[in-house]
Design an enzyme around this catalytic site. Structure first.
Site, PDB file in Angstrom:
ATOM      1  CB  SER A 201      -0.989  -0.049   1.159  1.00 26.95           C
ATOM      2  OG  SER A 201      -2.137   0.704   0.862  1.00 26.95           O
ATOM      3  CG  ASP A 307      -6.791  -3.235  -3.361  1.00 25.57           C
ATOM      4  OD1 ASP A 307      -7.574  -2.545  -2.680  1.00 25.57           O
ATOM      5  OD2 ASP A 307      -5.559  -3.246  -3.184  1.00 25.57           O
ATOM      6  CG  HIS A 338      -5.560  -2.947   0.420  1.00 19.77           C
ATOM      7  ND1 HIS A 338      -4.939  -2.468  -0.701  1.00 19.77           N
ATOM      8  CD2 HIS A 338      -4.994  -2.293   1.472  1.00 19.77           C
ATOM      9  CE1 HIS A 338      -4.050  -1.551  -0.362  1.00 19.77           C
ATOM     10  NE2 HIS A 338      -4.052  -1.443   0.964  1.00 19.77           N
TER      11      HIS A 338
END
Length: 660
Positions: A201, A307, A338
């Site tokens: 991320s 995601d 995610h």
């Protein structure tokens, strides 16, 4: 050979003795011929005796405006034995804003320190696994967070340059100090200067940004569910994805001291990122795709095709740009949301990452650079590979919607609609892609749906799609948001990406992934796939503000009663529509939970003759013709029935990271 893991049920995380005993059997090493360089690094160094230290690197920036250069905190753990024998080691580095505020990984781990401020625990398994194998692990507090100076600027100059400064220091081109405010210098004579950046991320986003500077010494990056352009994190062609901007996010991760001293930076983020969705200079600075030509490092990318936090568009546009510039690259695409690959394909991921770092940081010729480029999850836990991705046989096919016997329920094929054919729908902000797909074969007022006939053979989508629509809004409307969704209509078992775990379930059992100390355990909770039996699967989606029809950079009010044409970029995917299933295109307004609604509830008329979808089929148009030729029995519920799918997407906090 397979990684051997030790499964145990534990209540605590202090299991140093057991982990130390298990270390040597974590991996069965493979050596080359006698006298040849090893093909795989081995766990021969003591993790318990490793050197743990902190330095503060001078970023040569003054982001907080206090008249002094900002220094970022760099916590290091490295094997003691190489230094004692005059040997240098490469570095695996994770730069993160989350080390103190939110934690890393599925168990939200944070760094810990002893009474003297020296590092004790490092989140995740990178240190436990790789330090015994002859690597240093470096955990950097992003500027403005934890023990670092400066201010978080959400992907901008400070984020990238402060992280790059650490790479420079590791290569002898920058200064570091033994304390945050002192003058005693710290060098890095213990490293080869070969650096691999990794992270999920925001952490992986920083890796992308640093790679796009072309900094010397950065040999590889491993961006996991990472952002490639911060504009595309907050907007989709003018349509807002969240009700807040980067100023909220910087405040969320800034340290308490930084919140007090960074008000000017906060205001610049507010001023530079208007909620109009215009593409300002602030966003251009945070677009790493445009600088992909500077990338010298190899790239091992990982992304979940479902995601809904850092959407797969980020991977798709980054991948295409890297390909255009000939960057060495490899990708894993999962069916999760995610989620880190350590939590959906653990043993194979650690093996792959180990070989990747051995090759690019240690120089081992282990063949990983000659293996298939892509690993794709076809069903929960079932994977296939591709020598090149997308496959060289992939070609764009233009499909067009047509009118059906029921309003709002049409066809999808190669033949253009007759001139004047239209469908009308009204934006309902309470509904979204799941509501539309459930009623794909029924006339409903909030969407227009178009389907192929049942396929006689499987059809594979591989890459990014684009949907061009021509829409006329009601005369009283000056703004409208649009969604285009591709849906596989047919029964399947998929990962339940809409659930809180985003496709995984965390189990109580733990397994060992490296060595431990009393303060830093290498035992991590296992996971399993969380699945759902469905009758349709959303394959890809894309959004836009119709006001951006004339320019992707600037929105403008719609002209009442006038048709406007806009092309929506859909997220990258790799999906096989099985025989007996149908492929659907749905066009609607607000996708509830995923984009914010416009000011009103416009009625929109879709001109079918000027609407089309450009889809990347393996085999191109010929493959589509073969798949739609002949008779194929339809699988799933009868025509007109409501379909079952996953739950509606959960509201996503605009925080690209943290735990699942």
């Amino acid at each position: 050979m397979p990684i051997r893991v030790h499964r145990i049920r534990l209540t605590g995380r202090t299991i140093a003795a057991a982990a130390a005993a298990a270390l040597m059997s974590v991996l069965v090493p493979q050596s080359g011929a006698h006298g040849a360089p090893p093909r795989e690094s081995r766990p021969v160094h003591s993790y318990d005796d490793a050197i743990r230290e902190s330095v503060w690197v001078d970023t040569r920036l003054d982001g907080d405006g206090d008249g002094r250069n900002d220094r970022v905190a760099v916590d290091i753990v490295r094997p003691r034995e190489p230094a004692q024998h005059g040997r240098k080691v490469p570095v695996i580095m994770d730069v993160s804003p989350y080390y103190s505020c939110c934690g890393r990984g599925n168990e939200s781990q944070r760094k810990t320190y002893d009474a003297d401020g020296d590092p004790v625990a490092f989140p995740l398994y990178y240190d436990n696994y790789f330090v015994p194998r002859g690597y240093a692990f470096v955990a950097v507090d992003l500027a403005g967070t934890s023990r670092s100076d400066g201010c978080v600027d959400v992907g901008g100059r400070s984020d990238v340059r402060s992280a790059r400064a650490v790479v420079d220091w590791l290569n002898g081109r920058a200064r570091a100090f033994t304390t945050r405010t002192g003058t005693r210098r710290a060098g890095a004579p213990w490293t080869t200067g070969n650096v691999g950046m990794i992270g999920k991320s925001w952490d992986g986003t920083v890796a992308n940004g640093v790679a796009a500077t072309g900094v010397e010494g950065l040999r590889t990056v491993v961006p996991i569910a990472a952002i490639s352009s911060w504009y595309d994190y907050y907007f989709a062609q003018g349509a807002p994805l969240y009700d807040s901007g980067p100023d909220w996010l910087s405040g969320y991760v800034n340290s308490p001291e930084a919140r007090a001293r960074c008000r000017a930076v906060q205001q610049r983020l507010v001023d530079g990122a208007p909620r109009t969705g215009d593409l300002t200079r602030l966003w251009s600075e945070r677009d790493y795709v445009r600088d992909a030509g500077n990338v010298r490092a190899s790239v091992l990318a990982v992304h979940g095709m479902q995601d809904l936090n850092v959407r797969a568009k980020h991977f798709g546009q980054w991948w295409d740009a890297l390909a255009a510039h000939g960057v060495e690259r490899k990708v894993w695409l999962s069916q999760t949301g995610h989620v880190d690959p350590f939590d959906f394909r653990r043993a194979e991921w650690v093996r792959t990452l180990h070989r990747w770092f051995d090759h690019y940081l240690l120089g081992h010729d282990n063949g990983i650079d000659r293996e298939p480029m892509a690993d794709i999850e076809r069903a929960p836990g079932q994977w296939s590979t591709d020598r090149v991705w997308p496959p060289r046989s992939t070609a764009t096919t233009v499909l067009r919607p047509g009118s059906g016997d029921v309003p709002g329920v049409g066809t999808l094929g190669l033949r253009p609609a007759r001139p004047g054919a239209t469908e009308t729908f009204t934006d309902d902000p309470s509904l979204g892609e799941n509501d539309w797909a459930v009623d794909i074969d029924r006339a409903t007022p909030a969407k227009a749906g178009f389907t192929t006939r049942p396929l006689s053979r499987a059809l594979r989508l591989s890459g990014s799609s684009r949907v061009t629509v021509t829409v006329t809004a009601t005369p009283t409307t000056s703004t409208a948001h649009l969604t285009a969704v591709l849906v596989d209509l047919g029964p399947d078992t998929i990962r339940d990406y809409a659930h809180a775990g985003e496709g995984i379930t965390t189990l109580p059992e733990r397994t060992c992934w490296g060595a431990s100390t009393a303060g830093d355990s290498s035992y991590y909770k296992e996971t399993a796939a969380r699945t759902a039996d469905v009758e349709y699967t959303v394959v890809s989606r894309g959004w836009a503000d119709l006001g951006n029809h004339a320019s992707p950079a600037v929105g403008r009010p719609l002209t009442p009663g006038r048709p406007h044409t806009i092309t929506l970029d859909l997220h990258a995917t790799d999906h096989v529509v099985p025989a007996g299933h149908r492929l659907a295109l749905i066009v609607g307004g607000t996708d509830a939970g995923l984009i914010d609604p416009p000011a009103g509830r416009p009625a929109l008329t879709l001109d079918l003759s000027r609407t089309s979808a450009r889809l990347p089929f393996d085999g191109g148009t010929a493959a589509f013709l073969r798949a739609t030729a002949g008779h194929a029995p339809r699988s799933g519920p009868p025509h007109g029935a409501r379909l079952d799918g996953v739950s509606a997407p959960r509201p996503i906090r605009p925080v690209p990271g943290g735990s699942n």
